[in-house]
Scaffold this motif. Structure first.
Motif, PDB file in Angstrom:
ATOM      1  N   VAL A  42       0.753  -1.211  -0.014  1.00  0.00           N
ATOM      2  CA  VAL A  42      -0.028  -0.163  -0.051  1.00  0.00           C
ATOM      3  C   VAL A  42       0.941   1.303  -0.032  1.00  0.00           C
ATOM      4  CG1 VAL A  42      -1.717   1.390   1.462  1.00  0.00           C
ATOM      5  CG2 VAL A  42      -2.100  -1.136   1.069  1.00  0.00           C
ATOM      6  N   LEU A  43       0.397   2.465  -0.950  1.00  0.00           N
ATOM      7  CA  LEU A  43       1.394   3.496  -1.173  1.00  0.00           C
ATOM      8  C   LEU A  43       0.293   4.726  -0.526  1.00  0.00           C
ATOM      9  CD1 LEU A  43       3.723   5.148  -1.831  1.00  0.00           C
ATOM     10  CD2 LEU A  43       2.742   5.155  -4.178  1.00  0.00           C
ATOM     11  N   CYS A  44       0.788   5.544   0.533  1.00  0.00           N
ATOM     12  CA  CYS A  44       0.017   6.650   0.760  1.00  0.00           C
ATOM     13  C   CYS A  44       1.379   7.822   0.197  1.00  0.00           C
ATOM     14  CB  CYS A  44      -0.021   6.812   2.293  1.00  0.00           C
ATOM     15  SG  CYS A  44      -0.831   5.442   3.048  1.00  0.00           S
ATOM     16  N   ASN A  45       1.048   8.331  -1.065  1.00  0.00           N
ATOM     17  CA  ASN A  45       2.090   9.257  -1.459  1.00  0.00           C
ATOM     18  C   ASN A  45       1.804  10.681  -1.248  1.00  0.00           C
ATOM     19  OD1 ASN A  45      -0.223   9.275  -3.179  1.00  0.00           O
ATOM     20  ND2 ASN A  45       1.069   8.595  -5.014  1.00  0.00           N
ATOM     21  N   CYS A  46       0.792  11.291  -0.321  1.00  0.00           N
ATOM     22  CA  CYS A  46       0.567  12.635   0.016  1.00  0.00           C
ATOM     23  C   CYS A  46       0.809  12.567   1.533  1.00  0.00           C
ATOM     24  CB  CYS A  46      -0.404  13.202  -0.632  1.00  0.00           C
ATOM     25  SG  CYS A  46      -0.502  12.971  -2.438  1.00  0.00           S
ATOM     26  N   GLU A 143       5.730   0.121  -7.777  1.00  0.00           N
ATOM     27  CA  GLU A 143       5.960  -0.947  -6.608  1.00  0.00           C
ATOM     28  C   GLU A 143       4.713  -1.316  -5.937  1.00  0.00           C
ATOM     29  OE1 GLU A 143       9.460   0.013  -3.900  1.00  0.00           O
ATOM     30  OE2 GLU A 143       8.725  -1.755  -2.708  1.00  0.00           O
ATOM     31  N   ALA A 144       3.729  -0.195  -5.964  1.00  0.00           N
ATOM     32  CA  ALA A 144       2.788  -0.562  -4.869  1.00  0.00           C
ATOM     33  C   ALA A 144       1.732  -1.218  -5.786  1.00  0.00           C
ATOM     34  CB  ALA A 144       1.954   0.922  -4.683  1.00  0.00           C
ATOM     35  N   ASP A 145       0.528  -1.969  -4.826  1.00  0.00           N
ATOM     36  CA  ASP A 145      -0.669  -2.514  -5.663  1.00  0.00           C
ATOM     37  C   ASP A 145      -1.726  -1.556  -5.371  1.00  0.00           C
ATOM     38  OD1 ASP A 145       0.514  -5.071  -6.062  1.00  0.00           O
ATOM     39  OD2 ASP A 145       0.677  -5.113  -3.763  1.00  0.00           O
ATOM     40  N   ILE A 146      -1.872  -0.805  -4.304  1.00  0.00           N
ATOM     41  CA  ILE A 146      -3.150  -0.059  -4.003  1.00  0.00           C
ATOM     42  C   ILE A 146      -2.630   1.266  -3.448  1.00  0.00           C
ATOM     43  CG2 ILE A 146      -5.179   0.184  -2.832  1.00  0.00           C
ATOM     44  CD1 ILE A 146      -5.301  -3.040  -2.523  1.00  0.00           C
ATOM     45  N   ALA A 161      -5.050  10.890 -12.886  1.00  0.00           N
ATOM     46  CA  ALA A 161      -4.541  10.544 -14.395  1.00  0.00           C
ATOM     47  C   ALA A 161      -3.287   9.651 -14.245  1.00  0.00           C
ATOM     48  CB  ALA A 161      -4.208  11.898 -15.352  1.00  0.00           C
ATOM     49  N   VAL A 162      -2.569  10.107 -13.208  1.00  0.00           N
ATOM     50  CA  VAL A 162      -1.093   9.420 -12.755  1.00  0.00           C
ATOM     51  C   VAL A 162      -1.567   7.964 -12.336  1.00  0.00           C
ATOM     52  CG1 VAL A 162       0.737   9.179 -11.614  1.00  0.00           C
ATOM     53  CG2 VAL A 162       0.305  11.525 -12.510  1.00  0.00           C
ATOM     54  N   LEU A 163      -2.385   7.820 -11.533  1.00  0.00           N
ATOM     55  CA  LEU A 163      -2.855   6.563 -11.342  1.00  0.00           C
ATOM     56  C   LEU A 163      -3.295   5.687 -12.265  1.00  0.00           C
ATOM     57  CD1 LEU A 163      -4.791   7.320  -7.733  1.00  0.00           C
ATOM     58  CD2 LEU A 163      -2.589   6.709  -8.167  1.00  0.00           C
ATOM     59  N   MET A 164      -4.249   6.435 -13.264  1.00  0.00           N
ATOM     60  CA  MET A 164      -4.613   5.525 -14.413  1.00  0.00           C
ATOM     61  C   MET A 164      -3.544   5.062 -15.462  1.00  0.00           C
ATOM     62  SD  MET A 164      -7.768   5.370 -13.323  1.00  0.00           S
ATOM     63  CE  MET A 164      -8.286   4.404 -14.846  1.00  0.00           C
ATOM     64  N   GLU A 165      -2.891   6.022 -15.568  1.00  0.00           N
ATOM     65  CA  GLU A 165      -1.554   5.763 -16.553  1.00  0.00           C
ATOM     66  C   GLU A 165      -0.841   4.581 -16.036  1.00  0.00           C
ATOM     67  OE1 GLU A 165       0.522   9.122 -17.358  1.00  0.00           O
ATOM     68  OE2 GLU A 165       2.368   8.086 -17.819  1.00  0.00           O
ATOM     69  N   HIS A 166      -0.756   4.627 -14.485  1.00  0.00           N
ATOM     70  CA  HIS A 166       0.163   3.592 -13.940  1.00  0.00           C
ATOM     71  C   HIS A 166      -0.488   2.282 -13.566  1.00  0.00           C
ATOM     72  CE1 HIS A 166       4.284   5.568 -13.594  1.00  0.00           C
ATOM     73  NE2 HIS A 166       3.369   6.601 -13.917  1.00  0.00           N
ATOM     74  N   GLU A 167      -1.791   2.265 -14.042  1.00  0.00           N
ATOM     75  CA  GLU A 167      -2.911   1.088 -13.737  1.00  0.00           C
ATOM     76  C   GLU A 167      -2.950   0.699 -12.284  1.00  0.00           C
ATOM     77  OE1 GLU A 167      -1.563  -1.971 -16.686  1.00  0.00           O
ATOM     78  OE2 GLU A 167      -2.275  -0.463 -18.256  1.00  0.00           O
ATOM     79  N   LYS A 168      -3.030   1.724 -11.467  1.00  0.00           N
ATOM     80  CA  LYS A 168      -3.035   1.295  -9.938  1.00  0.00           C
ATOM     81  C   LYS A 168      -4.542   1.091  -9.553  1.00  0.00           C
ATOM     82  CE  LYS A 168       0.855   0.663  -9.964  1.00  0.00           C
ATOM     83  NZ  LYS A 168       1.456  -0.567  -9.560  1.00  0.00           N
ATOM     84  N   LYS A 169      -4.638   0.220  -8.430  1.00  0.00           N
ATOM     85  CA  LYS A 169      -5.886   0.170  -7.760  1.00  0.00           C
ATOM     86  C   LYS A 169      -5.658   1.384  -6.740  1.00  0.00           C
ATOM     87  CE  LYS A 169      -7.756  -3.134  -9.527  1.00  0.00           C
ATOM     88  NZ  LYS A 169      -8.954  -3.034 -10.562  1.00  0.00           N
ATOM     89  N   PHE A 170      -6.909   2.036  -6.284  1.00  0.00           N
ATOM     90  CA  PHE A 170      -6.660   3.252  -5.345  1.00  0.00           C
ATOM     91  C   PHE A 170      -8.210   3.449  -4.695  1.00  0.00           C
ATOM     92  CE2 PHE A 170      -7.831   4.894  -9.462  1.00  0.00           C
ATOM     93  CZ  PHE A 170      -9.065   5.669  -9.226  1.00  0.00           C
TER      94      PHE A 170
END
Ligand code: SAM
Length: 346
Positions: A42-46, A143-146, A161-170
């Motif tokens: 899990v990534l919390c990037n803010c 590296e993150a899944d979610i 847009a960044v999450l979509m481009e990197h095909e991330k679940k969120f």
């Protein structure tokens, strides 16, 4: 003076971005996603690990959720970033283990700090400013899944847009108005992204708590949740009550001003308030579009002293020969399985 203006603009934007999410709001939402977190990174990037309740939630529930790894990065511009523990720059926290270090039988933030000090988990300076778009943060994203956080409101479009481009679940918090953004609505319409379950309405800011504004924000996610498959129970009938559902002047649909009034027997297009998305199940309805984009522009026509109201971007209802009433944003939907009204027994 353009520089000054843009500095002011940036300062104002930054101020509007410093809204911190309450732990109770995070807990209320994330209980609906429990099964998704097992064995994930899990990534919390803010999120400043020592301030963010997202980090706190995941680190204290690390074992319960069965997480593989938790990563949090903080941003240089953040009002709470003090770069503690000898760190002169924003840092990242990488957690792979959480256990009792004090011998009190439980796990709390003291244990989390101890595990950084013991080197069992990592707390290291970032090379750059912690911007979610920076190369090192994008590498962590990959590296993150979610990804789970409340990102800066002013960068919401770009963030998604960044999450979509990197095909991330969120699972992320956004302003309710983001629903109708031209970059976001198509994702909701195409069932690529949907709304979560709750609606945080109060946040911490550097100046204190915000005023409680119900309906202020939504959770946006692309993780499947039970609510998404729960169909609305429709009790209203269209046949025989047509006068309660006026048609628009500039779009071929009927107006349903309250979600509770969606009729069970109408097979055409209906305009509903955007709060419909809180109840939307793609098993039951199809989303056709948003009034902002699909409404036909209204022509301006002057006749004697009466002037037709102008503008497109919204549905209008005719209230008299020369008067139109503009409606708030509407979502055009169609019931996938309208019921046939039952024949009255003779
Ligand atoms: C709405 S606040 C939420 C903070 C935290 N996620 C929470 O929910 O408590 C958004 C945070 O993102 C930070 N931020 C602003 N621009 C950023 C960027 N470009 N990259 C990463 N974080 C950013 C802000 O400083 C702010 O702390």
């Amino acid at each position: 003076m353009a520089g000054n203006n843009s500095n002011l603009g940036a300062a104002k934007r930054a101020k509007n971005d410093e809204f911190y999410t309450q732990l109770t709001d995070i807990e209320k939402e994330l209980r609906h996603y429990r099964k998704h977190f097992k064995d994930t990174t899990v990534l919390c990037n803010c999120d400043d690990p020592f301030e963010s309740n997202f980090f706190k939630f995941f680190v204290l529930n690390f074992t319960r959720l069965g997480l593989k790894k938790l990563i949090a990065t903080c941003y240089e511009g953040s009002a709470v970033a003090e770069y503690r523990d000898g760190k002169a720059k924003p840092y990242k926290a990488v957690v792979t283990t959480v256990h009792d270090t004090t011998g009190d039988g439980g796990v709390d933030m003291e244990d989390v700090r101890n595990l950084f000090e013991l080197g069992e988990n990592e707390l290291v300076e970032l090379e750059g400013d912690g911007d979610f778009r920076s190369e090192e943060c994008l590498a962590l994203l990959d590296e993150a899944d979610i990804v789970v956080t409340n990102p800066p409101f002013s960068l919401f479009r770009e963030y998604v847009a960044v999450l979509m481009e990197h095909e991330k679940k969120f699972v992320i918090v956004g302003n309710k108005n983001a629903i109708t953004y031209k970059e976001i609505f198509p994702l909701l319409k195409d069932d690529v992204v949907w709304l979560g379950c709750e609606s945080p309405c109060e946040f911490f800011t550097p100046e204190g708590m915000t005023k409680k504004v119900n309906g202020l924000t939504r959770w946006f996610t692309n993780l499947d949740i039970k609510k998404r498959h729960e169909e609305l129970i429709l009790v209203k009938k269209y046949a025989g009550h047509e006068d309660e559902y006026p048609t628009y002047d500039n779009y071929d649909a009927i107006e349903v001003s309250k979600v509770a009034d969606i009729p069970f027997d109408y097979d055409g297009v209906m305009g509903v308030p955007i709060t419909f998305l809180d109840k939307y199940s793609p098993d039951q309805f199809e989303i056709i579009g948003c009034s902002l984009e699909i409404a036909t522009p209204i022509k301006s026509v002057a006749k004697s002293n009466d002037v037709y109201q102008q503008g497109g971007n919204a549905f209008y209802i005719r209230t008299s020969e020369h008067q139109l009433r503009r409606l708030y944003d509407r979502i055009a939907i169609r019931n996938k399985h309208p019921e046939q009204p039952k024949e009255v027994q003779q």
